[in-house]
Design an enzyme around this catalytic site. Sequence first.
Site, PDB file in Angstrom:
ATOM      1  N   ASP A  30      -0.997  17.441  -1.228  1.00 23.92           N
ATOM      2  CA  ASP A  30      -0.788  16.605  -0.033  1.00 23.92           C
ATOM      3  C   ASP A  30       0.295  17.106   0.928  1.00 23.92           C
ATOM      4  O   ASP A  30       0.074  17.122   2.123  1.00 23.92           O
ATOM      5  CB  ASP A  30      -0.484  15.165  -0.448  1.00 23.92           C
ATOM      6  CG  ASP A  30      -0.711  14.157   0.670  1.00 23.92           C
ATOM      7  OD1 ASP A  30      -1.607  14.374   1.505  1.00 23.92           O
ATOM      8  OD2 ASP A  30       0.015  13.149   0.715  1.00 23.92           O
ATOM      9  N   TYR A  57       0.846  -1.201   0.000  1.00 22.77           N
ATOM     10  CA  TYR A  57       0.000   0.000   0.000  1.00 22.77           C
ATOM     11  C   TYR A  57       0.886   1.257   0.000  1.00 22.77           C
ATOM     12  O   TYR A  57       1.806   1.387   0.833  1.00 22.77           O
ATOM     13  CB  TYR A  57      -0.961   0.008   1.201  1.00 22.77           C
ATOM     14  CG  TYR A  57      -1.653   1.349   1.288  1.00 22.77           C
ATOM     15  CD1 TYR A  57      -2.551   1.735   0.292  1.00 22.77           C
ATOM     16  CD2 TYR A  57      -1.344   2.270   2.289  1.00 22.77           C
ATOM     17  CE1 TYR A  57      -3.126   2.994   0.308  1.00 22.77           C
ATOM     18  CE2 TYR A  57      -1.924   3.526   2.311  1.00 22.77           C
ATOM     19  CZ  TYR A  57      -2.814   3.886   1.323  1.00 22.77           C
ATOM     20  OH  TYR A  57      -3.371   5.144   1.325  1.00 22.77           O
ATOM     21  N   HIS A  79       1.084  18.796   6.183  1.00 20.04           N
ATOM     22  CA  HIS A  79       0.163  17.937   5.426  1.00 20.04           C
ATOM     23  C   HIS A  79      -0.832  18.860   4.706  1.00 20.04           C
ATOM     24  O   HIS A  79      -1.992  18.959   5.095  1.00 20.04           O
ATOM     25  CB  HIS A  79      -0.558  17.003   6.416  1.00 20.04           C
ATOM     26  CG  HIS A  79      -1.268  15.855   5.785  1.00 20.04           C
ATOM     27  ND1 HIS A  79      -2.288  15.189   6.421  1.00 20.04           N
ATOM     28  CD2 HIS A  79      -1.119  15.233   4.594  1.00 20.04           C
ATOM     29  CE1 HIS A  79      -2.731  14.211   5.646  1.00 20.04           C
ATOM     30  NE2 HIS A  79      -2.035  14.223   4.536  1.00 20.04           N
ATOM     31  N   CYS A 123     -10.502  14.004   3.682  1.00 22.55           N
ATOM     32  CA  CYS A 123     -11.379  15.075   4.161  1.00 22.55           C
ATOM     33  C   CYS A 123     -11.461  16.220   3.149  1.00 22.55           C
ATOM     34  O   CYS A 123     -11.712  17.370   3.526  1.00 22.55           O
ATOM     35  CB  CYS A 123     -10.905  15.591   5.513  1.00 22.55           C
ATOM     36  SG  CYS A 123     -11.135  14.392   6.840  1.00 22.55           S
TER      37      CYS A 123
HETATM   38  C1  SPV Z   1      -3.015  10.101   3.328  1.00 24.28           C
HETATM   39  O1  SPV Z   1      -3.474   9.060   3.825  1.00 24.28           O
HETATM   40  O2  SPV Z   1      -2.931  11.160   3.954  1.00 24.28           O
HETATM   41  C2  SPV Z   1      -2.550  10.097   1.936  1.00 24.28           C
HETATM   42  C3  SPV Z   1      -2.325   8.840   1.286  1.00 24.28           C
HETATM   43  O3  SPV Z   1      -2.297  11.130   1.393  1.00 24.28           O
HETATM   44  S1  SPV Z   1      -1.029   7.999   2.016  1.00 24.28           S
HETATM   45  O4  SPV Z   1      -0.486   8.791   3.093  1.00 24.28           O
HETATM   46  O5  SPV Z   1      -0.025   7.813   0.989  1.00 24.28           O
HETATM   47  O6  SPV Z   1      -1.576   6.759   2.477  1.00 24.28           O
HETATM   48 MN    MN Z   2      -2.177  12.774   2.857  1.00 27.99          MN
END
Ligand code: SPV
Ligand code: MN
Length: 630
Positions: free
Chosen positions: A295, A226, A254, A278
Amino acid sequence: MDEVVAFTLKNRLDEANYKKLLNVNSPTLHKFVAKYVEHCNPDTVFVNDDSEESVEYVRKTAIEAGEEGGLAMDGHTYHFDNSGDQGRDKKNTRILVPKGVDLGPAIDTRDRDEGCEEAHQILKDIMKGRTLFISFFCLGPANSPFTIPCVQLTDSSYVIHNEFLLYRPGYQEFIRRAGGNALSEFFRFVHSQGEVDERKVSKNLDKRRIYIDLYHDTVYSTNTQYGGNSIGLKKLAMRLAILKASTEDWLTEHMLVLGIRGPRERMTYFTGAYPSMCGKTSTAMLEGESIVGDDIAYLRRGESEVRAANAERGMFGIIQGVNAKDDPLLWKALNSSGEIIFSNVMVTDAGGVHWIDKGVESPQKGLNYSGEWHIGKKDTAGKDIPPSHPNARFTLSLNSLGNADPRLDDPEGFEIGGMVYGGRDSDTCVPVEEAFDWIHGVIAKGACLESETTAATLGKEGIREINPMANLDFLSVPVGRYIQMNIDFGTGLKKAPLIFSVNYFLKDKEGRWLNERNDKKVWYEWMELRVHDDVNAIETPTGFIPLYDDLEILFRESLHKDYSEAEYNKQFTIRIPENLAKIERVKKFYETQVADTPAILFEVLEAQKKRLMDAKGKFGDYIPPFVLLK
Ligand code: SPV
Ligand code: MN
């Protein structure tokens, strides 16, 4: 080069790959590679030099090895993870710290010696029969103050393929940096998917470990595919970058980075922090606006302003719910040819893909993470298996989107006008609100962010949790210190960004949503106007909220929607009991889960509590905005 290192590399790499590695003049790198080639014991080693042939080789291998499958549309591929390996594994993710270091109760750590020993036991000979891929990347734009060079070692071509789409290439950056004075500072990632079953998914999930060797800039990830556990440069690098930022006086967040168009061609950039699932990606993809990232953002101070850059250059986005009406830009990208990896979606007989809430009828059958799937298929517990996993994802490069900002790779980053914090909150915060000032914003909006858990992490969904800056899962410094870093970061800056909160998830007492998905465009446009002081606002006990008239115009002009005063009053009512209860939850979190909470946090909360109590005394529990109009 050390003789043993040279011997190992010569012995294990063929001439072409040996030469590619030696082109990077870094004894530290050579030693690191030699160590893991010996330890993980792959049959072959491939060094990616970012040439078109190298990239093509990885794409081809992903298909040949069965980690990805081809789809009807040119450039599209799919990948499945084990059904027990479809989210971030918080339980087995640990930050390794030496004895005597304590990051506080909210951060999961493990003794470094023990953790390293366990990781190395698991990694011993794990790549036998496999190819080890070595690839170089940059976090942040190349050749910039934001750049962090990284090297990824993995036996998964799927992981490298994802990283090609998600990060800037780094081979040339390594060569440039190495030059004469040997490069030694870079982030290192060692990943192995471990043994796989006949469907090519990791099978030894009991040996799934994600160990972050914090003070050695190295991460080990084993027996998982994953992306959130395996893609080194994503959330694993984030822990290393948060520590690095803390020692160098900048921030790793983040956060999305997004340009919002204001009046007269004006463009104002925002960062936005939201927990996983979210609305971060859909906000970054707002139609008519300009995406920089969805992200992870690096924030640095300019002379008088905050500057942000996207650590990445691609998207590993959630696909559930993406539909033609609400997400026209993503819809177009996902339905066009071009390089996209679909993870844990359903593959149709015609070689297309399907996912939950796509807005089209579900095919009767197909292939998904559970194998051959048909409507009504049940898991061993008798529960319906959905066609795609709720955390199914797509990976693409931002350059393939029509709305990518033209300055995406600008080494100077973007001047930030506003910073936004948003959580999954059904009953407390209004849809959009501006903080009184920087410190109130950092604390009452960022440090107080609360959200319900989602399928992005393994475990129960819908549990309300305090999640400082939406960054708790990734913190590698004590929470209190992190809050203080945020406070210090903007204090004294002449052009500190305004801070806002948003809430897309507000419901009425009957459980109906109070907003539609794309209303967020109006919230962002209102914030854009506030950054430039173009509209007034109403002062409430918790911050500044919009005037009805301003929103009515924005809804009409931007979304062609009639926005009624009744809707406004419902959405923007200040909910005193819920706000007071939240303050108590936040206080409890900082009193029990954080050892080093700055005193100012409790002062800001007390002042907010007092304002709420005073308003309650004057106007009652639920205060519609017009009551507060001066
Ligand atoms: C998150 O879950 O905050 C994501 C996907 O952006 S990952 O962190 O890669 O699972
Ligand atoms: Mn993320």
